[in-house]
Enzyme design. Structure first.
Site, PDB file in Angstrom:
ATOM      1  N   HIS A   1      -2.879  11.024   0.630  1.00  0.00           N
ATOM      2  CA  HIS A   1      -2.355  10.746   1.966  1.00  0.00           C
ATOM      3  C   HIS A   1      -1.749  12.048   2.501  1.00  0.00           C
ATOM      4  CE1 HIS A   1      -0.735   7.437   4.758  1.00  0.00           C
ATOM      5  NE2 HIS A   1      -0.473   8.597   5.344  1.00  0.00           N
TER       6      HIS A   1
ATOM      7  N   ARG B   1       0.845  -1.173   0.000  1.00  0.00           N
ATOM      8  CA  ARG B   1       0.000   0.000   0.000  1.00  0.00           C
ATOM      9  C   ARG B   1       0.893   1.239   0.000  1.00  0.00           C
ATOM     10  NH1 ARG B   1      -2.798   2.979   4.958  1.00  0.00           N
ATOM     11  NH2 ARG B   1      -3.415   4.766   3.714  1.00  0.00           N
TER      12      ARG B   1
ATOM     13  N   GLU C   1      -3.574   0.058   8.345  1.00  0.00           N
ATOM     14  CA  GLU C   1      -2.383   0.502   9.084  1.00  0.00           C
ATOM     15  C   GLU C   1      -2.437  -0.059  10.491  1.00  0.00           C
ATOM     16  OE1 GLU C   1      -1.365   4.644   9.331  1.00  0.00           O
ATOM     17  OE2 GLU C   1      -1.781   5.004   7.211  1.00  0.00           O
TER      18      GLU C   1
END
Length: 541
Positions: free
Chosen positions: A123, A79, A380
């Protein structure tokens, strides 16, 4: 000796994560435009160690080395995030083909190594040109994001089996616009709420753009924490409920139910009811970023000096009406305060280690959203420990990180036994990296990076994760690393292989010709035919 980790379903997806601004470096290379974080790090005092991300881990130039480390690790997916301003330097309009070429090469390298590319489109690194026009406070940014999503998907959708639109909109809203601790450094407190709505709208519009471009398996990555009440008073319960609303339900409710928690819609701009129809478009999966629970209570008078000092040493302070957590200051005029969770080991970031919090969180989400909850991925989970190489052997014994992940993997398995539909687990992070406002002070990686030489050294946690994957406790994508990549029955981790042509396209990757001997992203499990005149868009997985 610890008992073996319980067995996970065949097809459970084991992965690692990273983000563009934290690892790529090369901030001005090949036409990349500046982002909000470029500007933020240039302001004196914003980054605690005074550092910047101009080099970071130099992933932009060393990505092949990093992908080789992932291949040796045996993960089924990586990712990463795409730098919006590397692709669209002004945030919209002109496309920077050289920026897109980098992600083409990265995706091809991952495919050739048998690793599924899982890109995150946003992000935290908003193009500076958009930030200067209001950033996520401006509704137009959502439309610009959809334009950007379309550009990236048109280039990569033929090889990418899973997509993430936006990562952690809560942190951008609360830390970037609410408290000013992250880019863009605004201190708007509750006036930051439009940034939450516009990110969610961008997600919904991004889903539409991705699907129109042929992308499949689209999800989002949202940070979630169990919220524990620090006391028995009505004020404590009200404070914890408000914190839960602002950090959990403000984002999950509109995504999964199509509505905001009571009283919030009236505070948001635009045609909210119409926007919610876009925001709540069905997801293929839902990503959860979990680190620790939060203990929250009503603000209280200043504690005695010894208690304040002990909390400060742990990175958690509740002094007077204000508080702080992990170095983030919570303003004194907010109606809640963060308290220390006592009796728990703390990471070097001052975060409590609570593996069972993951199990609790998954149970809470199931109870709260029921059959509206799509399949889940832990996108995560990680910890900061500063263990470095032994001067004599060079070995990096990060036993605390091994214990952290071992505990969380076991808690995850327990949650799945109780009915949580979790399809994969991504460790944050593959590499030590630039940790936002902390600079290089916090190390989350399975691989140590010497920031002077940029040498990569796998830690003991890397070996632990490699052995976990090889043990068969959950082979990535339903297969054992290193074996023939024949078609296999679909596991929950990734979609089935679609019969058809899925060649790599980037000559710079060394994998540019259809059916190349090096190219593992070509015809799967069959003799390689000549490429068709019109190539469909199957996933290589």
């Amino acid at each position: 000796m610890a008992a073996p980790v319980p067995e996970f379903p065949a097809g459970f997806l084991w992965g690692v994560s990273a983000s563009a601004f934290q690892i790529e470096g090369s901030l001005t290379a090949d036409g990349r435009g500046p982002s909000s974080w470029d500007a933020f790090t240039e302001e004196q005092g914003r980054v605690k160690d005074g550092s910047h991300a101009e080099v970071a881990t130099d992933h932009y130039r060393r990505y092949r080395e990093d992908v080789a480390l992932m291949a040796e690790l045996g993960v089924g997916a990586y990712r990463f995030s795409v730098s919006w301003s590397r692709v669209l330097p002004e945030g919209h309009g002109r496309v920077n083909d050289r920026g897109l070429d980098f992600y083409d090469r990265l995706v091809d390298e991952l495919c050739a190594s048998g690793i599924a590319p899982v890109p995150t489109l946003f992000h935290w690194d908003t193009p500076l040109a958009l930030e200067e026009r209001g950033g996520w406070l401006d509704r137009d940014t959502a439309g610009r994001f959809a334009e950007y999503a379309s550009v990236v998907a048109e280039r990569l959708a033929d090889r990418v089996p899973m997509w993430i639109t936006i990562n952690e909109p809560a942190e951008v809203t609360l830390l970037g616009y609410g408290l000013g601790e992250h880019a863009p450094g605004r201190r708007l407190v509750f006036d930051a709420l439009p940034a939450a709505h516009h990110q969610l709208l961008a997600h919904g519009m991004g889903v539409q753009a991705l699907r129109a471009a042929g992308a499949r398996r689209i999800g989002v990555a949202v940070s979630h924490s169990p919220v524990w009440t620090a006391g028995d008073s009505d004020d404590d319960r009200a404070a914890a409920a408000l914190y839960d609303t602002l950090t959990n339900r403000l984002f999950a409710d509109p995504l999964l139910t199509g509505s905001y928690p009571d009283g919030l819609a009236e505070l948001l701009p635009g045609p909210v009811a119409e926007d919610l129809r876009t925001i709540s478009a069905p997801l293929d999966w839902y990503g959860i970023n979990y680190y620790n629970p939060m203990l929250v209570g009503a603000p209280r008078p200043a504690t005695d000096a010894s208690a304040s000092d002990a909390s400060a040493d742990a990175g958690i302070v509740d002094s007077g009406a204000g508080s702080s957590f992990g170095g983030i200051d919570i303003p004194a005029d907010l109606p809640f305060a963060i308290r220390q969770i006592e009796g728990r080991e703390l990471t070097d970031f001052g975060w409590p280690v609570v593996p069972e919090g993951l199990r609790e969180l998954l149970a809470t989400l199931r109870e709260r959203y029921g059959d509206r909850l799509p399949p889940l991925y832990i996108t995560e989970n990680g910890c900061s420990y500063g263990d470095g190489p032994d001067p004599g052997t060079g070995r990096i014994d990060d036993a605390r990180r091994v214990a952290y992940h071992d505990g969380h993997v076991r808690a995850l398995h327990e949650a799945m036994e109780e009915g949580a539909d979790v399809r994969g687990y991504f460790i944050w992070s593959i590499l030590d990296n630039f940790e936002w406002a902390e600079g290089y002070r916090q190390r989350f990686g399975l691989v140590h990076v010497d920031y002077e030489t940029l040498a990569r050294t796998p830690k003991e946690s890397y070996a632990w994760y490699r052995d976990l994957i090889k043990s068969g406790r959950g082979p990535p994508g339903g297969r054992r690393p290193g074996r023939s990549r024949k078609r296999e029955p679909r596991g929950p981790g990734l979609p089935p292989t679609a019969g058809g042509w899925a060649r790599c396209r980037s000559p710079a990757s060394g994998c540019g010709s259809a059916g190349s001997a090096r190219c593992n992203c070509s015809w799967r499990g069959r003799p390689r035919p000549s490429p068709p005149t019109t190539r469909p868009r199957p996933s290589p997985w």
